[in-house]
Design an enzyme around this catalytic site. Structure first.
Site, PDB file in Angstrom:
ATOM      1  N   LYS A  70      23.286  -9.002   5.658  1.00 38.62           N
ATOM      2  CA  LYS A  70      22.331  -8.528   6.661  1.00 38.62           C
ATOM      3  C   LYS A  70      21.239  -9.575   6.885  1.00 38.62           C
ATOM      4  O   LYS A  70      20.826  -9.818   8.023  1.00 38.62           O
ATOM      5  CB  LYS A  70      21.707  -7.209   6.200  1.00 38.62           C
ATOM      6  N   GLY A 190      -5.060   4.285   8.227  1.00 33.27           N
ATOM      7  CA  GLY A 190      -4.323   5.416   8.773  1.00 33.27           C
ATOM      8  C   GLY A 190      -5.085   6.717   8.560  1.00 33.27           C
ATOM      9  O   GLY A 190      -5.097   7.581   9.416  1.00 33.27           O
TER      10      GLY A 190
HETATM   11  N1  DCP Z   1       0.575   6.681  -2.680  1.00 34.43           N
HETATM   12  C1  DCP Z   1       1.692   6.385  -3.463  1.00 34.43           C
HETATM   13  N2  DCP Z   1       2.902   6.923  -3.161  1.00 34.43           N
HETATM   14  C2  DCP Z   1       3.038   7.736  -2.106  1.00 34.43           C
HETATM   15  C3  DCP Z   1       1.930   8.043  -1.292  1.00 34.43           C
HETATM   16  C4  DCP Z   1       0.703   7.499  -1.616  1.00 34.43           C
HETATM   17  O1  DCP Z   1       1.575   5.629  -4.426  1.00 34.43           O
HETATM   18  N3  DCP Z   1       4.246   8.253  -1.824  1.00 34.43           N
HETATM   19  C5  DCP Z   1      -0.725   6.081  -3.004  1.00 34.43           C
HETATM   20  C6  DCP Z   1      -0.740   4.638  -2.585  1.00 34.43           C
HETATM   21  C7  DCP Z   1      -1.438   4.668  -1.265  1.00 34.43           C
HETATM   22  C8  DCP Z   1      -2.445   5.781  -1.490  1.00 34.43           C
HETATM   23  O2  DCP Z   1      -1.767   6.725  -2.307  1.00 34.43           O
HETATM   24  O3  DCP Z   1      -2.052   3.432  -0.982  1.00 34.43           O
HETATM   25  C9  DCP Z   1      -2.954   6.407  -0.226  1.00 34.43           C
HETATM   26  O4  DCP Z   1      -1.878   6.862   0.566  1.00 34.43           O
HETATM   27  P1  DCP Z   1      -1.856   6.628   2.117  1.00 34.43           P
HETATM   28  O5  DCP Z   1      -0.590   7.227   2.623  1.00 34.43           O
HETATM   29  O6  DCP Z   1      -3.113   7.120   2.720  1.00 34.43           O
HETATM   30  O7  DCP Z   1      -1.684   5.036   2.272  1.00 34.43           O
HETATM   31  P2  DCP Z   1      -2.733   3.882   2.561  1.00 34.43           P
HETATM   32  O8  DCP Z   1      -4.126   4.380   2.484  1.00 34.43           O
HETATM   33  O9  DCP Z   1      -2.373   2.776   1.650  1.00 34.43           O
HETATM   34  O10 DCP Z   1      -2.400   3.415   4.027  1.00 34.43           O
HETATM   35  P3  DCP Z   1      -2.895   4.070   5.419  1.00 34.43           P
HETATM   36  O11 DCP Z   1      -3.782   3.055   6.063  1.00 34.43           O
HETATM   37  O12 DCP Z   1      -1.655   4.280   6.196  1.00 34.43           O
HETATM   38  O13 DCP Z   1      -3.603   5.350   5.121  1.00 34.43           O
END
Ligand code: DCP
Ligand code: MG
Ligand code: MN
Length: 337
Positions: A70, A190
Protein backbone atom coordinates in the site's frame (compact mmCIF):
# COMPACT_ATOMS: atom_id res chain seq x y z
CA UNK A 1 2.11 16.11 11.11
CA UNK A 2 1.64 18.94 13.57
CA UNK A 3 2.71 22.45 12.82
CA UNK A 4 4.93 23.69 15.59
CA UNK A 5 6.13 20.24 16.47
CA UNK A 6 9.87 20.05 16.73
CA UNK A 7 10.30 16.88 14.73
CA UNK A 8 9.71 17.26 11.01
CA UNK A 9 7.43 14.89 9.28
CA UNK A 10 8.57 13.61 5.93
CA UNK A 11 5.79 11.31 4.88
CA UNK A 12 2.56 13.24 5.35
CA UNK A 13 0.89 11.96 2.22
CA UNK A 14 1.52 8.32 3.14
CA UNK A 15 0.37 8.90 6.73
CA UNK A 16 -2.82 10.71 5.69
CA UNK A 17 -3.80 8.01 3.23
CA UNK A 18 -3.12 5.17 5.69
CA UNK A 19 -5.07 7.06 8.37
CA UNK A 20 -8.11 7.12 6.08
CA UNK A 21 -8.00 3.33 5.96
CA UNK A 22 -7.46 3.12 9.72
CA UNK A 23 -10.56 5.27 10.23
CA UNK A 24 -12.68 2.94 8.11
CA UNK A 25 -11.33 -0.19 9.82
CA UNK A 26 -11.99 1.47 13.20
CA UNK A 27 -15.63 2.03 12.19
CA UNK A 28 -15.81 -1.60 11.13
CA UNK A 29 -14.24 -2.69 14.45
CA UNK A 30 -11.64 -4.64 12.50
CA UNK A 31 -9.26 -4.92 15.45
CA UNK A 32 -6.49 -6.87 13.72
CA UNK A 33 -6.18 -4.40 10.88
CA UNK A 34 -6.44 -1.44 13.27
CA UNK A 35 -3.47 -2.68 15.27
CA UNK A 36 -1.41 -3.33 12.13
CA UNK A 37 -2.20 0.07 10.61
CA UNK A 38 -1.67 1.96 13.86
CA UNK A 39 1.73 0.34 14.26
CA UNK A 40 2.72 1.09 10.68
CA UNK A 41 1.55 4.71 10.92
CA UNK A 42 3.42 5.19 14.20
CA UNK A 43 6.57 3.80 12.65
CA UNK A 44 6.32 5.99 9.54
CA UNK A 45 5.69 9.07 11.70
CA UNK A 46 8.95 8.40 13.50
CA UNK A 47 11.01 8.31 10.29
CA UNK A 48 13.44 11.15 9.71
CA UNK A 49 13.63 10.73 5.93
CA UNK A 50 11.07 10.68 3.13
CA UNK A 51 10.11 7.31 1.69
CA UNK A 52 10.78 7.54 -2.06
CA UNK A 53 10.93 4.01 -3.44
CA UNK A 54 9.94 0.44 -2.70
CA UNK A 55 13.58 -0.10 -1.71
CA UNK A 56 13.07 2.27 1.24
CA UNK A 57 10.10 0.19 2.42
CA UNK A 58 11.55 -3.29 2.03
CA UNK A 59 13.48 -3.60 5.26
CA UNK A 60 11.02 -1.87 7.56
CA UNK A 61 10.25 -3.86 10.69
CA UNK A 62 6.74 -4.22 12.19
CA UNK A 63 5.13 -3.48 8.82
CA UNK A 64 3.51 -6.41 7.04
CA UNK A 65 3.76 -7.17 3.32
CA UNK A 66 0.24 -5.96 2.51
CA UNK A 67 0.79 -2.56 4.09
CA UNK A 68 4.19 -2.28 2.41
CA UNK A 69 2.46 -2.72 -0.95
CA UNK A 70 0.00 0.00 0.00
CA UNK A 71 2.84 2.37 0.85
CA UNK A 72 4.41 1.73 -2.56
CA UNK A 73 1.07 2.40 -4.23
CA UNK A 74 0.82 5.76 -2.43
CA UNK A 75 4.33 6.78 -3.50
CA UNK A 76 3.56 5.81 -7.09
CA UNK A 77 0.03 7.15 -7.48
CA UNK A 78 -0.43 9.56 -4.57
CA UNK A 79 -3.44 7.64 -3.23
CA UNK A 80 -4.97 4.24 -2.50
CA UNK A 81 -7.61 2.66 -4.69
CA UNK A 82 -8.83 0.78 -1.62
CA UNK A 83 -9.59 4.09 0.13
CA UNK A 84 -11.51 5.35 -2.91
CA UNK A 85 -13.45 2.12 -3.06
CA UNK A 86 -14.31 1.89 0.66
CA UNK A 87 -15.09 5.61 1.05
CA UNK A 88 -17.40 5.39 -1.93
CA UNK A 89 -19.51 2.61 -0.44
CA UNK A 90 -23.03 3.65 0.42
CA UNK A 91 -22.74 2.39 3.99
CA UNK A 92 -19.45 4.18 4.70
CA UNK A 93 -20.76 7.42 3.21
CA UNK A 94 -23.74 7.19 5.56
CA UNK A 95 -21.58 6.38 8.60
CA UNK A 96 -19.32 9.35 7.86
CA UNK A 97 -22.37 11.63 7.71
CA UNK A 98 -24.24 10.26 10.73
CA UNK A 99 -21.21 10.14 13.07
CA UNK A 100 -20.79 13.89 12.60
CA UNK A 101 -23.38 14.10 15.40
CA UNK A 102 -21.86 13.81 18.88
CA UNK A 103 -23.41 10.78 20.59
CA UNK A 104 -23.80 8.81 17.35
CA UNK A 105 -20.94 6.33 17.05
CA UNK A 106 -20.23 3.94 14.18
CA UNK A 107 -22.40 1.18 15.67
CA UNK A 108 -25.47 3.39 16.10
CA UNK A 109 -24.82 4.89 12.67
CA UNK A 110 -24.79 1.42 11.12
CA UNK A 111 -28.17 0.54 12.68
CA UNK A 112 -29.61 3.80 11.31
CA UNK A 113 -28.18 2.96 7.91
CA UNK A 114 -29.99 -0.38 7.91
CA UNK A 115 -33.22 1.49 8.68
CA UNK A 116 -32.63 3.60 5.57
CA UNK A 117 -31.41 6.68 7.47
CA UNK A 118 -28.32 7.91 5.64
CA UNK A 119 -28.00 11.68 6.00
CA UNK A 120 -28.40 14.41 8.60
CA UNK A 121 -31.63 15.40 6.88
CA UNK A 122 -32.89 11.84 7.29
CA UNK A 123 -32.04 12.13 10.99
CA UNK A 124 -33.98 15.38 11.26
CA UNK A 125 -37.01 13.57 9.84
CA UNK A 126 -36.59 10.80 12.43
CA UNK A 127 -35.93 12.73 15.64
CA UNK A 128 -38.05 10.22 17.58
CA UNK A 129 -35.29 7.64 17.08
CA UNK A 130 -32.76 9.94 18.79
CA UNK A 131 -32.20 10.45 22.49
CA UNK A 132 -32.21 13.94 24.00
CA UNK A 133 -28.44 14.44 23.66
CA UNK A 134 -28.36 13.27 20.08
CA UNK A 135 -31.23 15.65 19.26
CA UNK A 136 -29.37 18.60 20.79
CA UNK A 137 -26.12 17.70 19.06
CA UNK A 138 -27.88 17.22 15.72
CA UNK A 139 -29.32 20.72 16.05
CA UNK A 140 -25.85 22.13 16.78
CA UNK A 141 -23.80 19.84 14.53
CA UNK A 142 -22.35 22.57 12.29
CA UNK A 143 -21.28 24.63 15.28
CA UNK A 144 -19.86 21.73 17.27
CA UNK A 145 -17.68 20.51 14.45
CA UNK A 146 -15.90 23.84 14.12
CA UNK A 147 -12.59 23.96 15.94
CA UNK A 148 -12.14 26.36 18.87
CA UNK A 149 -9.53 29.07 18.22
CA UNK A 150 -6.91 29.12 20.95
CA UNK A 151 -7.88 32.60 22.23
CA UNK A 152 -11.47 31.53 22.72
CA UNK A 153 -10.33 28.33 24.42
CA UNK A 154 -8.33 30.48 26.85
CA UNK A 155 -11.44 32.53 27.65
CA UNK A 156 -13.44 29.36 28.39
CA UNK A 157 -10.63 28.17 30.68
CA UNK A 158 -10.57 31.56 32.47
CA UNK A 159 -14.35 31.51 33.03
CA UNK A 160 -14.12 28.06 34.63
CA UNK A 161 -11.19 29.12 36.83
CA UNK A 162 -12.98 32.25 37.99
CA UNK A 163 -16.14 30.38 38.99
CA UNK A 164 -14.03 27.74 40.70
CA UNK A 165 -12.31 30.33 42.88
CA UNK A 166 -15.58 32.13 43.60
CA UNK A 167 -17.28 28.88 44.59
CA UNK A 168 -14.52 27.65 46.87
CA UNK A 169 -14.02 31.08 48.41
CA UNK A 170 -10.31 30.41 48.77
CA UNK A 171 -8.30 31.26 45.65
CA UNK A 172 -5.88 28.45 44.89
CA UNK A 173 -7.66 25.82 46.98
CA UNK A 174 -8.82 24.21 43.76
CA UNK A 175 -6.61 23.87 40.72
CA UNK A 176 -7.88 23.61 37.13
CA UNK A 177 -5.83 22.46 34.15
CA UNK A 178 -6.98 22.74 30.54
CA UNK A 179 -5.70 19.53 28.97
CA UNK A 180 -6.15 17.91 25.54
CA UNK A 181 -4.94 19.64 22.42
CA UNK A 182 -5.05 22.98 24.27
CA UNK A 183 -2.30 21.89 26.62
CA UNK A 184 -0.34 20.48 23.68
CA UNK A 185 -0.33 24.10 22.50
CA UNK A 186 -2.36 23.54 19.36
CA UNK A 187 -3.64 26.63 17.56
CA UNK A 188 -7.18 25.27 17.77
CA UNK A 189 -9.00 22.62 19.77
CA UNK A 190 -11.84 20.22 18.99
CA UNK A 191 -13.23 20.59 22.49
CA UNK A 192 -12.21 21.69 25.99
CA UNK A 193 -10.93 19.10 28.46
CA UNK A 194 -10.65 20.78 31.85
CA UNK A 195 -9.46 18.85 34.91
CA UNK A 196 -9.95 19.97 38.51
CA UNK A 197 -8.55 18.90 41.86
CA UNK A 198 -8.69 20.10 45.44
CA UNK A 199 -5.18 20.83 46.66
CA UNK A 200 -5.69 20.00 50.35
CA UNK A 201 -6.88 16.49 49.50
CA UNK A 202 -10.33 16.92 51.05
CA UNK A 203 -13.28 15.53 49.13
CA UNK A 204 -16.49 17.55 48.99
CA UNK A 205 -19.36 15.55 47.58
CA UNK A 206 -21.32 17.26 44.85
CA UNK A 207 -18.71 19.93 44.31
CA UNK A 208 -18.61 19.57 40.53
CA UNK A 209 -22.41 19.80 40.35
CA UNK A 210 -22.24 23.07 42.27
CA UNK A 211 -19.67 24.40 39.83
CA UNK A 212 -21.83 23.37 36.88
CA UNK A 213 -24.83 25.17 38.32
CA UNK A 214 -22.76 28.34 38.68
CA UNK A 215 -21.60 28.02 35.09
CA UNK A 216 -25.15 27.79 33.76
CA UNK A 217 -25.90 31.09 32.07
CA UNK A 218 -22.26 32.14 32.23
CA UNK A 219 -20.89 29.42 29.98
CA UNK A 220 -22.85 26.20 29.87
CA UNK A 221 -25.96 25.94 27.69
CA UNK A 222 -26.67 22.18 27.48
CA UNK A 223 -25.74 19.29 29.75
CA UNK A 224 -24.90 15.96 28.13
CA UNK A 225 -23.82 13.90 31.15
CA UNK A 226 -23.97 15.15 34.73
CA UNK A 227 -21.76 13.83 37.52
CA UNK A 228 -23.30 10.72 39.06
CA UNK A 229 -24.35 10.74 42.68
CA UNK A 230 -22.10 8.66 44.90
CA UNK A 231 -19.19 9.10 42.51
CA UNK A 232 -17.68 11.03 45.38
CA UNK A 233 -13.95 11.05 44.68
CA UNK A 234 -14.16 11.35 40.91
CA UNK A 235 -16.86 13.35 39.20
CA UNK A 236 -17.22 13.80 35.49
CA UNK A 237 -19.29 16.16 33.35
CA UNK A 238 -19.83 16.54 29.62
CA UNK A 239 -21.66 19.47 28.17
CA UNK A 240 -21.96 22.31 25.72
CA UNK A 241 -21.34 25.99 26.23
CA UNK A 242 -20.48 29.31 24.63
CA UNK A 243 -18.76 32.46 25.80
CA UNK A 244 -21.54 34.82 24.70
CA UNK A 245 -25.04 34.70 23.28
CA UNK A 246 -23.58 35.29 19.82
CA UNK A 247 -20.82 32.74 20.31
CA UNK A 248 -20.47 29.34 18.73
CA UNK A 249 -21.50 26.37 20.86
CA UNK A 250 -18.51 24.32 22.05
CA UNK A 251 -18.07 20.91 23.62
CA UNK A 252 -16.78 21.21 27.19
CA UNK A 253 -15.67 18.39 29.49
CA UNK A 254 -15.03 18.98 33.20
CA UNK A 255 -13.54 16.32 35.44
CA UNK A 256 -12.76 16.30 39.14
CA UNK A 257 -10.02 14.00 40.46
CA UNK A 258 -8.57 13.46 43.94
CA UNK A 259 -5.14 14.99 44.22
CA UNK A 260 -3.22 11.71 44.40
CA UNK A 261 -4.63 10.82 40.96
CA UNK A 262 -4.23 14.27 39.44
CA UNK A 263 -0.84 13.68 37.81
CA UNK A 264 -2.11 10.57 36.01
CA UNK A 265 -5.37 12.28 35.04
CA UNK A 266 -3.61 15.33 33.59
CA UNK A 267 -1.17 13.07 31.74
CA UNK A 268 -3.97 10.99 30.26
CA UNK A 269 -6.18 13.90 29.20
CA UNK A 270 -3.27 15.78 27.69
CA UNK A 271 -2.73 12.93 25.24
CA UNK A 272 -2.34 12.46 22.43
CA UNK A 273 -4.10 9.09 22.44
CA UNK A 274 -1.18 7.62 20.51
CA UNK A 275 1.24 9.06 23.09
CA UNK A 276 -0.87 7.56 25.89
CA UNK A 277 -0.78 4.21 24.17
CA UNK A 278 3.00 4.13 24.05
CA UNK A 279 3.27 5.35 27.66
CA UNK A 280 0.88 2.63 28.85
CA UNK A 281 2.84 -0.03 26.99
CA UNK A 282 6.06 1.14 28.59
CA UNK A 283 4.45 1.07 32.03
CA UNK A 284 3.23 -2.49 31.42
CA UNK A 285 6.64 -3.57 30.28
CA UNK A 286 8.25 -2.56 33.56
CA UNK A 287 5.50 -3.91 35.84
CA UNK A 288 2.96 -1.11 36.23
CA UNK A 289 -0.49 -0.34 34.98
CA UNK A 290 -1.29 3.25 34.08
CA UNK A 291 -4.64 4.95 33.51
CA UNK A 292 -6.23 8.30 34.19
CA UNK A 293 -7.04 6.97 37.68
CA UNK A 294 -3.51 6.23 38.72
CA UNK A 295 -0.34 4.28 38.51
CA UNK A 296 -0.33 0.79 40.06
CA UNK A 297 2.32 -1.88 40.46
CA UNK A 298 1.11 -5.05 38.74
CA UNK A 299 2.14 -8.57 38.00
CA UNK A 300 1.04 -10.14 34.75
CA UNK A 301 0.74 -13.76 33.73
CA UNK A 302 0.32 -15.40 30.36
CA UNK A 303 -1.43 -13.35 27.66
CA UNK A 304 -0.50 -10.26 29.66
CA UNK A 305 -3.38 -10.99 32.05
CA UNK A 306 -3.23 -8.99 35.28
CA UNK A 307 -2.54 -11.41 38.17
CA UNK A 308 -2.01 -8.90 40.92
CA UNK A 309 -2.54 -5.18 41.38
CA UNK A 310 -0.95 -3.28 44.25
CA UNK A 311 -1.87 -0.04 45.98
CA UNK A 312 -2.13 3.13 43.91
CA UNK A 313 1.09 5.15 43.82
CA UNK A 314 0.26 8.78 44.55
CA UNK A 315 1.19 11.04 41.63
CA UNK A 316 0.07 14.59 42.22
CA UNK A 317 1.97 15.88 39.23
CA UNK A 318 2.85 14.46 35.84
CA UNK A 319 6.52 14.61 36.70
CA UNK A 320 5.92 11.98 39.43
CA UNK A 321 4.70 9.53 36.78
CA UNK A 322 7.72 10.17 34.57
CA UNK A 323 10.07 9.74 37.52
CA UNK A 324 8.56 6.45 38.69
CA UNK A 325 8.52 5.08 35.14
CA UNK A 326 12.15 6.12 34.66
CA UNK A 327 11.33 8.41 31.75
CA UNK A 328 12.51 11.89 30.92
CA UNK A 329 9.76 14.50 31.18
CA UNK A 330 8.28 15.46 27.84
CA UNK A 331 6.64 18.89 27.46
CA UNK A 332 2.99 18.62 26.29
CA UNK A 333 3.83 20.29 22.98
CA UNK A 334 6.00 17.32 22.04
CA UNK A 335 3.36 14.70 22.83
CA UNK A 336 1.27 15.10 19.69
CA UNK A 337 2.70 12.08 17.85
N1 DCP B 1 -7.82 10.05 25.09
C1 DCP B 1 -7.26 8.79 24.92
N2 DCP B 1 -7.94 7.81 24.26
C2 DCP B 1 -9.16 8.06 23.77
C3 DCP B 1 -9.75 9.32 23.92
C4 DCP B 1 -9.05 10.30 24.60
O1 DCP B 1 -6.13 8.56 25.36
N3 DCP B 1 -9.81 7.08 23.12
C5 DCP B 1 -7.07 11.10 25.79
C6 DCP B 1 -6.00 11.64 24.89
C7 DCP B 1 -6.61 12.89 24.34
C8 DCP B 1 -7.43 13.37 25.52
O2 DCP B 1 -7.91 12.18 26.13
O3 DCP B 1 -5.62 13.81 23.95
C9 DCP B 1 -8.55 14.29 25.15
O4 DCP B 1 -9.38 13.70 24.18
P1 DCP B 1 -9.90 14.52 22.95
O5 DCP B 1 -10.74 13.59 22.14
O6 DCP B 1 -10.55 15.76 23.41
O7 DCP B 1 -8.58 14.80 22.07
P2 DCP B 1 -7.65 16.08 21.95
O8 DCP B 1 -7.97 17.09 22.99
O9 DCP B 1 -6.26 15.56 21.95
O10 DCP B 1 -7.94 16.65 20.52
P3 DCP B 1 -9.15 17.62 20.06
O11 DCP B 1 -8.51 18.91 19.66
O12 DCP B 1 -9.77 16.94 18.90
O13 DCP B 1 -10.10 17.78 21.20
MG1 MG C 1 -9.92 17.76 23.30
MN1 MN D 1 -12.51 15.88 25.07
Amino acid sequence: CDAGFAQKCFNNQIIEELEKLLKIYTNEKDKGRCIAYRKAIGFIKSLTFPIRSSEDVKEMPTIGEKIKKKIVEIIQTGQLLKVQKLQGQDKNIAITQLTRVWGIGPTTAATFYFKGIKTLDDLKQNQHLLNKNQQVCLQLVEELEQRIPRDEATIIYEIVKRELDDLSGVPGLYKATACGSYRREKESCGDMDILITRCDGKIVEGFLMNLIQRLEGKLLTHHLTLPKKGEHDNESYMGIGRISNQGIHRRIDLKLYPKEQYGCAVLYFTGSDQYNRSMRLWAQKIGFSLSDHGLYPTQRGTHNKKMWKGEVIACEEEIDVYRILGLQYKPPKERSV
